[in-house]
Enzyme design. Structure first.
Site, short mmCIF file in Angstrom:
data_model
loop_
_atom_site.label_atom_id
_atom_site.label_comp_id
_atom_site.label_asym_id
_atom_site.label_seq_id
_atom_site.Cartn_x
_atom_site.Cartn_y
_atom_site.Cartn_z
N GLU A 1 0.85 -1.19 0.00
CA GLU A 1 0.00 0.00 0.00
C GLU A 1 0.89 1.24 0.00
OE1 GLU A 1 -2.37 2.90 -0.12
OE2 GLU A 1 -3.29 0.91 -0.22
N ASP B 1 5.43 1.79 -3.13
CA ASP B 1 4.81 1.73 -4.44
C ASP B 1 4.76 0.28 -4.91
OD1 ASP B 1 4.08 3.09 -7.16
OD2 ASP B 1 5.71 1.70 -7.64
N ASP C 1 -5.55 -4.40 -6.93
CA ASP C 1 -6.74 -3.63 -6.58
C ASP C 1 -6.34 -2.17 -6.33
OD1 ASP C 1 -9.40 -3.13 -6.05
OD2 ASP C 1 -9.26 -3.68 -3.94
#
Length: 515
Positions: free
Chosen positions: A309, A336, A354
Site C-alpha cells: 500500500e 509503491d 486492486d
C-alpha cells in the site's frame, strides 16, 4: 521588504496551485486533466499578470499599489477557504466533460489570485530600480527571490502542510501571510491598505470551524485527513462503514460483520483460486479498507498474504477503523506496488491488483512492462487477478479493452468476469483474470471456467458473489484493433477512461496477427 514581498508572493502562488488539486478532487478527482487545468490556468494568469503588473507599475509607482494587490489576493483566498469546494461542485453540475469541467473550475477559482500575484514582480522591479542602467540586475535579483519562494512554497506545502493540516486551514494561513506582507509593504501611512489588511489578518487567524460530523447526505464522518495522496474520509452509513478517497468509494465493511464482503467484487477477486486451487503465497497491491486480506485470512488458514500500500495513512485507517487484524500470515509493506514487485522476496502463486480507481489510474501499474515484471514473480501456473472499472462494450469500453489487449500481450490466457449482471455497456467492476500456464491444454471456455468457479465456491460457500458471477462470464470476442497496448512510454489511461461516444481513441495500432 521588497525582496520579502517577492519571496512570499511566489511561495503563496505555488502553494495555492498545489492546494487547488485538493479543492477540485472531492468533486472532479485528481486526474491528469485536473492537474493540467491547474497548471495551465496558473501559467495563463502569470502571463497576464506580468503584463498588467508592468503597466500598473508605470502608472502608479507606489508601494500602496502592490500592497493593495496582495490584500485583494488574500481576500480571494479567504473566500476560497470558505466556498471553494461548493463552487467546484456547482460548476461540475453545469459544465460537462472530463476536460472542460476541471478547466472551468480551475479558471473560476485560481485565475484571479494568479493574475494578482503575477502582477507583483514587475511592480516590485519598478519600485526597486533606481535607474534604467540597473533595471536588469534588479529584475534578475527579484525574480530569483520570487522563484526561491516558489520552491519553498512548493516543498513546504507538498511535504508538510497538506499531510498535516486541513485545506481550509492552509488557505487561511496563506491569506494571513499575504495580508501581513501587504501591511508591512505599505506601512502605516497608507490607511487604505493598512485597514483592510489588518481586517483580513484578523479574519485569517480566527480558528476554522470544526469539520462537519455529518455529510450533507446524512453520513456520519468518523475520520478524515489529508494525506500525501488523497483527502481520505471514513463514513458510517446505516449498517456499513466506507472508506473514500476524494470523490471515489474505495472500500466498505458491515459494522456487525467486518469480514463479510460489502462490495461484491472483493469476493469475485477469489476467482484466482478457481484456476490455481493450491495457491498459498499471495501478493495484493492496494489495501483500501482491507476487505480482501480479511477474507483471505478467514477462509484460507494455510495462505500467507503480502500487501503493498502506497499510503501509510490508509494502513493505519484499515487497522483502526476496518478491523484489519494483526496476523503473522499478513505482512503489510508501505511502498509503491511496482517498486515492490521488482524487489519482492520470492515468488507468488497469486497476484491481486486492486489499485485502479474509478476516476484515477496509476498508469505505471497498467503497462506491458509492469505485467512482465509481475509474470516474473509468479510461480508456474500462477494467476493475476485485477479489479478494473470499465464497460465491456460500447462507448465507455476503451479502457477495459486496452487492459485486455495489454494483458494478452503478456499472458496466454485472459478472462473477463463482470461482478454484476449490469449489461455489457454498463460501467462496472470487471475482474480481469490472467494466467500463463504452459502445462495447460489451452484457454478455458466460459463453461469450463464456470465449473472451476463452482467447484471452488462449493468448498467456500462464503464467496457468494463469486458463485453468482460464474453465471455471466464474458465470452464474446473483445475488439482490440482500435485501442493501444499500454506501455511505459505511452499509456493514455486518463484519456481512455473518459472517452465517450465518437471521441478518437489515442494511440490505436493494428492488432497482432491472430488477434
Amino acid at each position: 521588504m521588497v525582496a520579502l514581498t517577492a519571496f512570499f508572493a511566489g511561495a503563496v502562488l505555488m502553494a495555492l496551485e498545489l492546494l487547488g488539486s485538493r479543492i477540485l478532487a472531492p468533486t472532479l478527482g485528481s486526474s491528469i486533466f485536473v492537474w493540467g487545468s491547474l497548471i495551465g490556468v496558473v501559467l495563463a494568469a502569470l502571463s497576464a499578470g506580468y503584463a498588467l503588473g508592468g503597466a500598473a507599475a508605470d502608472r502608479w509607482p507606489s508601494r500602496a499599489g502592490p500592497a493593495l494587490v496582495l490584500v485583494g489576493a488574500a481576500a480571494w483566498i479567504l473566500v476560497l477557504a470558505a466556498r471553494g469546494e461548493a463552487w467546484v461542485a456547482a460548476l461540475a453540475e453545469r459544465v460537462p466533460g472530463p476536460r472542460l469541467a476541471p478547466l472551468a473550475a480551475a479558471a473560476a477559482l485560481f485565475l484571479l489570485p494568479g493574475l494578482l500575484l503575477g502582477g507583483i514582480s514587475p511592480w516590485l522591479v519598478r519600485l526597486s530600480a533606481p535607474s534604467a542602467q540597473r533595471v536588469g540586475r534588479v529584475a534578475g535579483r527579484l525574480y530569483a527571490v520570487s522563484t526561491a519562494g516558489s520552491i519553498v512554497g512548493t516543498l513546504a506545502t507538498a511535504f508538510w502542510l497538506i499531510p498535516w493540516l486541513a485545506t481550509g486551514t492552509i488557505l487561511k494561513a496563506l491569506a494571513a501571510v499575504l495580508a501581513a506582507t501587504g501591511l508591512l509593504l505599505a506601512g502605516r501611512r497608507h490607511l487604505a491598505v493598512a485597514l483592510p489588511a489588518a481586517a483580513l489578518l484578523g479574519l485569517a487567524v480566527v480558528p476554522p470551524p470544526a469539520p462537519a460530523a455529518v455529510t450533507p447526505d446524512g453520513a456520519r464522518v468518523v475520520f478524515q485527513r489529508n494525506t500525501l495522496y488523497h483527502h481520505l474520509r471514513v463514513e458510517d452509513r446505516g449498517d456499513s462503514r466506507f472508506l473514500r478517497f476524494d470523490d471515489s468509494w474505495q472500500s466498505g465493511m458491515y459494522l456487525d460483520d467486518p469480514v463479510r464482503a460489502r462490495f461484491a467484487y472483493t469476493d469475485v477477486m477469489h476467482v484466482g483460486w478457481a484456476l490455481n486451487p493450491g495457491a498459498r503465497r499471495v501478493l495484493l497491491v492496494g489495501l483500501g479498507g482491507g476487505s480482501i486480506p480479511k477474507r483471505i485470512l478467514a477462509s484460507y488458514p494455510d495462505v500467507t498474504v503480502d500487501v503493498v500500500e502506497l499510503d501509510p495513512v490508509v494502513v493505519d485507517v484499515a487497522r483502526r477503523y476496518f478491523a484489519l487484524p494483526s496476523d503473522p500470515r499478513l505482512r503489510v509493506y508501505v511502498e509503491d506496488g511496482r517498486r515492490f514487485v521488482r524487489r519482492a522476496p520470492g515468488r507468488y502463486d497469486l497476484v491481486l491488483l486492486d489499485a485502479y480507481y474509478a476516476d484515477e489510474i496509476p498508469f505505471h501499474l497498467t503497462t506491458r512492462e509492469f505485467l512482465e515484471e509481475v509474470r516474473a514473480r509468479l510461480e508456474p501456473g500462477g494467476v493475476v487477478v485485477a479489479n478494473v472499472i470499465g464497460a465491456l462494450e460500447g462507448p465507455r469500453s476503451a479502457l477495459l479493452r486496452a487492459f485486455y489487449r495489454t494483458y494478452r500481450e503478456v499472458f496466454g490466457e485472459v478472462y473477463l468476469l463482470p461482478v454484476l449482471p449490469e449489461g455489457p455497456e454498463a460501467l462496472q467492476n470487471v475482474i480481469l483474470v490472467a494466467r500463463d500456464d504452459r502445462d495447460a491444454p489451452g484457454p478455458l471456455s466460459a463453461a469450463e471456467l464456470a465449473r472451476a468457479i463452482t467447484t471452488w465456491t462449493g468448498r467456500h460457500p462464503e464467496l457468494e458473489a463469486l458463485r453468482a458471477a460464474a453465471a455471466w462470464i464474458y465470452d464474446r470476442p473483445v475488439r482490440v484493433d482500435d485501442v493501444p497496448v499500454l506501455r511505459d512510454a505511452y499509456a493514455p489511461v486518463d484519456a481512455l477512461l473518459h472517452l465517450e461516444g465518437d471521441d478518437p481513441l489515442p494511440g490505436a495500432v493494428p492488432p497482432r496477427t491472430g488477434e
